[in-house]
Design an enzyme around this catalytic site. Sequence first.
Site, PDB file in Angstrom:
ATOM      1  N   LYS A  93      47.108  21.950  41.562  1.00 19.30           N
ATOM      2  CA  LYS A  93      47.698  22.037  40.213  1.00 19.30           C
ATOM      3  C   LYS A  93      46.560  21.843  39.220  1.00 19.30           C
ATOM      4  O   LYS A  93      46.322  20.719  38.757  1.00 19.30           O
ATOM      5  CB  LYS A  93      48.713  20.909  40.010  1.00 19.30           C
ATOM      6  CG  LYS A  93      49.962  20.975  40.849  1.00 19.30           C
ATOM      7  CD  LYS A  93      50.907  19.879  40.374  1.00 19.30           C
ATOM      8  CE  LYS A  93      51.863  19.441  41.427  1.00 19.30           C
ATOM      9  NZ  LYS A  93      52.579  18.211  41.063  1.00 19.30           N
TER      10      LYS A  93
ATOM     11  N   PHE B 104      56.744  19.309  40.327  1.00 16.94           N
ATOM     12  CA  PHE B 104      56.748  18.469  41.521  1.00 16.94           C
ATOM     13  C   PHE B 104      57.349  19.258  42.670  1.00 16.94           C
ATOM     14  O   PHE B 104      58.490  19.714  42.592  1.00 16.94           O
ATOM     15  CB  PHE B 104      57.532  17.179  41.279  1.00 16.94           C
ATOM     16  CG  PHE B 104      57.358  16.201  42.389  1.00 16.94           C
ATOM     17  CD1 PHE B 104      56.229  15.395  42.445  1.00 16.94           C
ATOM     18  CD2 PHE B 104      58.301  16.100  43.411  1.00 16.94           C
ATOM     19  CE1 PHE B 104      56.044  14.500  43.493  1.00 16.94           C
ATOM     20  CE2 PHE B 104      58.126  15.213  44.455  1.00 16.94           C
ATOM     21  CZ  PHE B 104      56.991  14.407  44.496  1.00 16.94           C
TER      22      PHE B 104
ATOM     23  N   ASP C 114      56.826  15.314  50.427  1.00 18.07           N
ATOM     24  CA  ASP C 114      58.120  14.636  50.347  1.00 18.07           C
ATOM     25  C   ASP C 114      58.539  14.323  48.922  1.00 18.07           C
ATOM     26  O   ASP C 114      57.738  14.338  47.989  1.00 18.07           O
ATOM     27  CB  ASP C 114      58.058  13.307  51.110  1.00 18.07           C
ATOM     28  CG  ASP C 114      57.290  12.241  50.339  1.00 18.07           C
ATOM     29  OD1 ASP C 114      56.160  12.534  49.891  1.00 18.07           O
ATOM     30  OD2 ASP C 114      57.826  11.128  50.154  1.00 18.07           O
TER      31      ASP C 114
ATOM     32  N   ASP D 264      46.193  17.193  42.772  1.00 15.80           N
ATOM     33  CA  ASP D 264      46.937  17.088  41.518  1.00 15.80           C
ATOM     34  C   ASP D 264      45.960  16.569  40.453  1.00 15.80           C
ATOM     35  O   ASP D 264      45.204  17.351  39.879  1.00 15.80           O
ATOM     36  CB  ASP D 264      48.114  16.138  41.793  1.00 15.80           C
ATOM     37  CG  ASP D 264      49.075  15.980  40.645  1.00 15.80           C
ATOM     38  OD1 ASP D 264      49.178  16.881  39.817  1.00 15.80           O
ATOM     39  OD2 ASP D 264      49.741  14.924  40.573  1.00 15.80           O
TER      40      ASP D 264
END
Length: 175
Positions: free
Chosen positions: A131, A152, A159, A103
């Site tokens: 990302k 997300f 999770d 990320d």
Amino acid sequence: MLTWNALVHTLISSEDIQRRVREMALEIHRDHPDGVHLIAVLKGAFVFLSDLARVLPGPCSLDFMAVSSYANNTSSSGQVQLLKDLGTGIEGRDVVIVEDIVDTGLTLAYLQRILRARAPRNLRTACLLSKPSRRKVDVTVEYIGFEIEDKFVVGYGLDYAEQYRNLPYIAVVGD
Ligand code: 5GP
């Protein structure tokens, strides 16, 4: 009454993941024909590791690390903490870090820095998801499964507040 997965929407199907994981395993094998030491980052990478290891054609050994960069929320604090270290040394070995998602890149940059200091022969990284628009630090990832937008995601090991890791696909929550 809502079922437990009614609030998520599929982004990448199980079939597409399996196909791409098989391709990634072949790429890793091509670069490490004599075998590889896979280091998975807990908890998120446990499903990816398990599928990747089972389609990797050559010899492979496994180890695990755990880091914490998110405290039960959906934004990065930028703080990385080592929660569990490796069981064995990696000096002179051909190592591939197996990570669920890159990320901001802060977690991976930290892991690569501490593992490189232990003098592996090669250190490469495989991430199922990336990302790119969220990157804060420049980090090299040799094997990327899928590039995704800034959303997300959950499932396939990832999770939201410890839920959804067992979904066999990648999904977006409440989109
Ligand atoms: P980074 O340090 O690159 O910002 O974050 C890496 C870690 O943040 C990943 O290993 C993962 O645990 C978590 N993370 C980043 N994006 C997502 C996401 O979309 N969903 C989930 N569940 N975790 C994420």
